[in-house]
Design a protein around this motif. Structure first.
Motif, mmCIF file in Angstrom:
data_model
loop_
_atom_site.group_PDB
_atom_site.id
_atom_site.type_symbol
_atom_site.label_atom_id
_atom_site.label_comp_id
_atom_site.label_asym_id
_atom_site.label_seq_id
_atom_site.Cartn_x
_atom_site.Cartn_y
_atom_site.Cartn_z
ATOM 1 N N UNK A 568 -27.737 54.853 27.516
ATOM 2 C CA UNK A 568 -26.646 54.144 28.159
ATOM 3 C C UNK A 568 -26.701 52.663 27.855
ATOM 4 N N UNK A 569 -25.537 52.001 27.974
ATOM 5 C CA UNK A 569 -25.430 50.567 27.690
ATOM 6 C C UNK A 569 -24.573 49.922 28.764
ATOM 7 N N UNK A 570 -25.069 48.798 29.294
ATOM 8 C CA UNK A 570 -24.304 48.014 30.258
ATOM 9 C C UNK A 570 -23.860 46.719 29.590
ATOM 10 N N UNK A 571 -22.701 46.219 29.999
ATOM 11 C CA UNK A 571 -22.108 45.039 29.360
ATOM 12 C C UNK A 571 -22.198 43.814 30.263
ATOM 13 N N UNK A 572 -21.672 42.728 29.775
ATOM 14 C CA UNK A 572 -21.642 41.463 30.499
ATOM 15 C C UNK A 572 -20.241 41.249 31.056
ATOM 16 N N UNK A 573 -20.075 41.453 32.355
ATOM 17 C CA UNK A 573 -18.784 41.254 33.010
ATOM 18 C C UNK A 573 -18.784 39.871 33.647
ATOM 19 N N UNK A 574 -17.876 39.028 33.210
ATOM 20 C CA UNK A 574 -17.828 37.624 33.621
ATOM 21 C C UNK A 574 -16.745 37.443 34.675
ATOM 22 N N UNK A 575 -17.109 36.796 35.778
ATOM 23 C CA UNK A 575 -16.136 36.515 36.831
ATOM 24 C C UNK A 575 -15.326 35.290 36.446
ATOM 25 N N UNK A 576 -14.005 35.389 36.576
ATOM 26 C CA UNK A 576 -13.138 34.341 36.029
ATOM 27 C C UNK A 576 -12.350 33.561 37.065
ATOM 28 N N UNK A 577 -12.456 33.898 38.330
ATOM 29 C CA UNK A 577 -11.659 33.188 39.329
ATOM 30 C C UNK A 577 -12.286 31.840 39.641
ATOM 31 N N UNK A 578 -11.727 30.765 39.087
ATOM 32 C CA UNK A 578 -12.284 29.433 39.276
ATOM 33 C C UNK A 578 -12.014 28.881 40.670
ATOM 34 N N UNK A 579 -11.141 29.534 41.437
ATOM 35 C CA UNK A 579 -10.822 29.028 42.767
ATOM 36 C C UNK A 579 -11.856 29.418 43.807
ATOM 37 N N UNK A 580 -12.742 30.347 43.451
ATOM 38 C CA UNK A 580 -13.766 30.748 44.401
ATOM 39 C C UNK A 580 -14.619 29.532 44.743
ATOM 40 N N UNK A 581 -14.739 29.142 46.013
ATOM 41 C CA UNK A 581 -15.443 27.913 46.359
ATOM 42 C C UNK A 581 -16.913 27.916 45.989
ATOM 43 N N UNK A 582 -17.524 29.094 45.994
ATOM 44 C CA UNK A 582 -18.940 29.177 45.639
ATOM 45 C C UNK A 582 -19.102 29.618 44.198
ATOM 46 N N UNK A 583 -18.051 29.449 43.382
ATOM 47 C CA UNK A 583 -18.026 29.995 42.022
ATOM 48 C C UNK A 583 -19.198 29.573 41.163
ATOM 49 N N UNK A 584 -19.585 28.281 41.235
ATOM 50 C CA UNK A 584 -20.698 27.812 40.420
ATOM 51 C C UNK A 584 -21.980 28.531 40.787
#
Length: 797
Positions: A568-584
């Motif tokens: 099996x292989x897992x990928x890199x899923x990147x979160x893109x919502x820049x409005x999330x206040x704790x995003x960093x």
């Protein structure tokens, strides 16, 4: 402490003494020498200074027929190139990069057409004294000299506190350069004014800092580098602590990386005394913040234990922090006392070194930047620096209070033992385990035999419940993926959706898009169990409806299956919502997690997979209980339990818009932990000790991590208990540190979205995740988590 004293005092004293104990190296000079010289000027958007620089260059006292002037423009977007072109009749040649690639790339391009025997490198804002080039080139009469560094001086250093600090620091550096040059070689060049022999230039990497890496390469070839203090140029001081901070971060970031590109200069058997120079002057200086942290921590501990010398020493450190804080408060003004702004400058520069080295170690080496004089600043780094200054000032009051009394010996050994165990476990979870993984990866690396042309038959299974907001975009994203159409099918299984999900999917139904519309709601695992027997492809790819894939994601994901040991292989899923206040902070957390997964993949198998994008061999799918909550974890772990590898491919990218809500993030995280507890209770997807490394990684990465809130509560409760019994400074310090951290997290919940800084967001997100984990433990152990999942609006607030 010894290292710190050596770096700032011992090394200069050593150089000073050796000047009189060891015969200096004589430089053979020829003032009449007039080799053909190329003056190479680097620039980007320098319309304010480039005309003055070119007039200054044309006025240099050097034969015009022996001087070539080349200006390298890094795709300037202002009037810089136009101004340079206006000097073409006077022999000035423009070399322009068609796109911004950075200063070093531009120099490689300029060097390809340079005709000079000697190349003099200069910045656009460096104004030369008339005889500067003469004073440089006379040193090349000595055949042992490979590069010569001139003396860059700052104008208006008395105008601001930052300028004064910068000026004092530079005078200290000039003294070191002078002594190093007499004994062997000056360490590094100066981008404003340094010269080399043309034949000694090697093309540099895009992230190399030319005035440091190029001199190192010349030293490695057996030549010397000398300092010519009479070859003078003038630059304006940055004039602001923020600009100086940005410059230091960039220099250390690139130079630290560059040093290990030419690491042979660190070998004294190859470069002799120069190895000591570069280690003492540069390497130890760059990593001195780490020694400061160790020294201060040890001093504080010894002070708490009642050692009088260290109590006084910590008192001096506290005084230094107060002075630095005063310097920070007046840093924007033109006036101030050196007693204030020198300590502030010292702390800020050390923080810049720490940030620069940290970024370099993480592979983030800067190649393109905007000159500080154009108003650019490293705001994130500067915010961190200012946060540390604030923190030191606040902590110093606490330290003074706690050191007002001596530590009373603690006799409650059981409490001490439990406290120590909690602290060590937390340290192991976040630091110890990653370090062990890194060592394992270095010593027992297991590569995956990938084949980029391997494209097996593939079915993407998308379980959907009320996904009308994203399902259209998802289907179109699927149909646009770069993968042989005859080898892929997209199966969308609706779990009793009550919105328009089904109607949207039906518009796309055909040979490649298959729709199973289950009317009765049964939960995601129920849909998977119902649909899997209908699928015939060799590989099954599980995907969430809101995860959009990069065009080449499937090819990247499938290439690892060419290795028969990979299940099996897992990928890199990147979160893109820049409005999330704790995003960093969330992004930081996921980078940390991805690094652990990548390293686990190097030594064996990852623990769990990303539910938004992972694939397995169909024959390795084991039937699960129909109440499983954490399906992606159990399915992927079952692959590893059958003796196949579950690996991670960070180049297979997916993108997911996160939900802009603290409460939703809390519920999602708690559901994960509740599902993990359920898997433990039902013994599904859980390795046993006989499986060695897999079991070790599972316990270290997941089992202990899920129980972090219990260790945090234990640590806090025991600290309160120990302090209440003993009133000891050590217990008090640890108590105040924890309370302060949680107070900052609490404040972070209020200021997020208004003040975006890691100082607030990191503690807040850490506490949010662990509070969710605590709630998840409760729900998992008491069966309070529903199997059926909810879909939250991606526009939630």
């Amino acid at each position: 402490m010894v290292v710190l004293i050596y770096v700032y005092i011992g090394y200069p004293l050593l150089l000073f003494c050796l000047q009189y104990l060891v015969p200096g190296k004589v430089i053979t000079k020829d003032p009449a020498a007039r080799p053909y010289v190329t003056l190479m000027i680097s620039c980007y958007n320098e319309e304010d200074v480039i005309e003055g620089k070119l007039k200054n260059s044309l006025a240099i006292e050097y034969p015009k027929d022996r001087l070539e002037i080349i200006v390298v423009s890094d795709a300037s977007s202002d009037r810089t190139d136009e101004i340079i072109a206006s000097f073409a009749d006077e022999g000035v040649r423009l070399v322009r990069q068609v796109e911004r690639l950075g200063k070093t790339s531009g120099l490689n391009l300029g060097m390809a057409s340079a005709q000079g025997e000697i190349i003099v490198f200069s910045d656009a804002n460096a104004m030369y004294e008339p005889d500067a080039i003469l004073r440089l080139v006379e040193n090349f009469a000595d055949e042992c000299v490979g590069y010569v560094v001139g003396c860059a001086r700052y104008q208006d250093t008395v105008a601001t506190a930052a300028g004064k600090s910068e000026g004092e620091y530079w005078r200290y550096e000039i003294a070191l350069k002078t002594m190093e040059s007499k004994l062997h070689s000056v360490v590094g060049g100066d981008g404003a004014i340094y010269a080399i022999r043309r034949e000694l230039y090697d093309d540099l990497g895009i992230t190399d800092i030319n005035d440091f890496v190029n001199p190192l390469q010349i030293i490695a070839k057996g030549f010397r580098g000398v300092f010519a203090p009479q070859a003078i140029c003038w630059e304006e001081a940055s004039g602001a602590f923020s600009k100086e901070f940005e410059r230091k971060v960039r220099i250390v970031n690139r130079a630290f990386s560059g040093l290990f590109r030419v690491k042979e200069v660190l070998n004294p058997f190859s470069t002799g005394f120069f190895a000591l120079e570069v280690i003492s002057h540069k390497l130890l200086r760059w990593i001195s913040p780490l020694f400061w942290l160790i020294f201060l921590s040890a001093s504080l501990l010894l002070a708490c234990l009642g050692v009088l010398f260290f109590q006084y020493l910590v008192g001096l450190v506290v005084l230094f922090c107060w002075l630095a804080y005063a310097g920070y408060l007046v840093s924007k003004g033109d006036e101030g006392f050196p007693l204030f702004y020198y300590p502030y400058y010292f702390i800020l520069i050390n923080l810049a070194s720490l940030i620069g080295v940290s970024r370099s170690l993480r592979g983030k080496v800067q190649s393109i930047w905007t000159p500080p004089r154009l108003g650019a600043s490293d705001q994130r780094g500067l915010d961190l620096g200012r946060g540390v200054i604030h923190g030191l000032a606040c902590a110093s009051f606490l330290i003074i209070y706690l050191l007002s009394d001596r530590l009373i010996p603690i006799t409650y050994w059981h409490a001490k033992f439990a406290w120590t165990c909690s602290a060590l476990i937390l340290f192991y979870i976040y630091i110890g385990y990653p370090l062990i993984l890194a060592i394992l990866a270095k010593n027992r690396f297991r590569p995956v035999r990938c084949d980029d042309n391997f494209t097996p038959d593939l079915t993407m299974l998308i379980c959907a419940y009320n996904e009308e907001e994203v399902i259209k975009e998802k289907i179109e994203n699927c149909l646009a993926l770069d993968y042989p159409p005859e080898k892929i099918k997209f199966v969308i299984a609706s779990d009793g959706s009550e919105d328009a999900t089904g109607d949207i999917v039906k518009k796309y139904m055909g040979e490649h898009v298959i729709f199973y519309d289950y009317k009765e709601r049964r939960g995601k695992i129920g849909v998977i169990l119902e649909t899997m027997p209908r699928l015939t492809s060799d590989i099954i790819l599980f995907s969430d409806a809101n995860t959009m894939y990069a065009p080449d994601a499937l090819r990247k994901l499938m290439r690892s299956f060419a290795d028969t040991s990979v299940g099996g292989v897992s990928a890199d899923v990147i979160l893109t919502n820049e409005k999330v206040p704790y995003g960093q902070s969330e992004s930081l957390y996921y980078r940390y997690e991805r690094w652990i997964q990548q390293t686990e993949s190097h030594v064996g198998s990852i623990i769990g997979a990303d539910g938004g994008m992972y694939a397995i061999r169909r024959k390795l799918f084991l039937k699960l209980s129909n109440n499983i909550i954490l399906d992606d974890f159990v399915i992927s772990m079952n692959v590893a339990l059958q003796g196949h590898r579950m690996v991670y491919d960070g180049e297979a990218k997916g993108y997911e818009k996160n939900v802009n809500s603290n409460s939703v993030e809390f519920l999602k995280k708690s559901r994960v932990v509740a599902g993990a507890v359920q898997a433990i209770k039902q013994n599904e997807g859980i390795p046993d000790p006989s499986q060695g490394l897999l079991f070790f990684c599972y316990v270290s990465h997941k089992l202990l991590r899920w129980h972090v809130p219990l260790f945090l509560l234990s640590l806090l409760g025991l600290t309160v208990y120990l302090y209440g019994v003993t009133l000891g400074p050590c217990a008090g310090i640890f108590l105040m540190l924890q309370v302060s951290f949680y107070l900052v997290a609490l404040l972070g919940g209020g200021v997020l979205g208004k003040i975006k800084t890691p100082f607030f967001s990191v503690p807040f997100y850490f506490c949010l995740v662990n509070c969710a984990a605590l709630f998840g433990l409760y729900k998992g152990w008491f069966n309070k988590q529903a199997t059926k999942w909810r879909v939250f609006s991606r526009n939630a607030n």
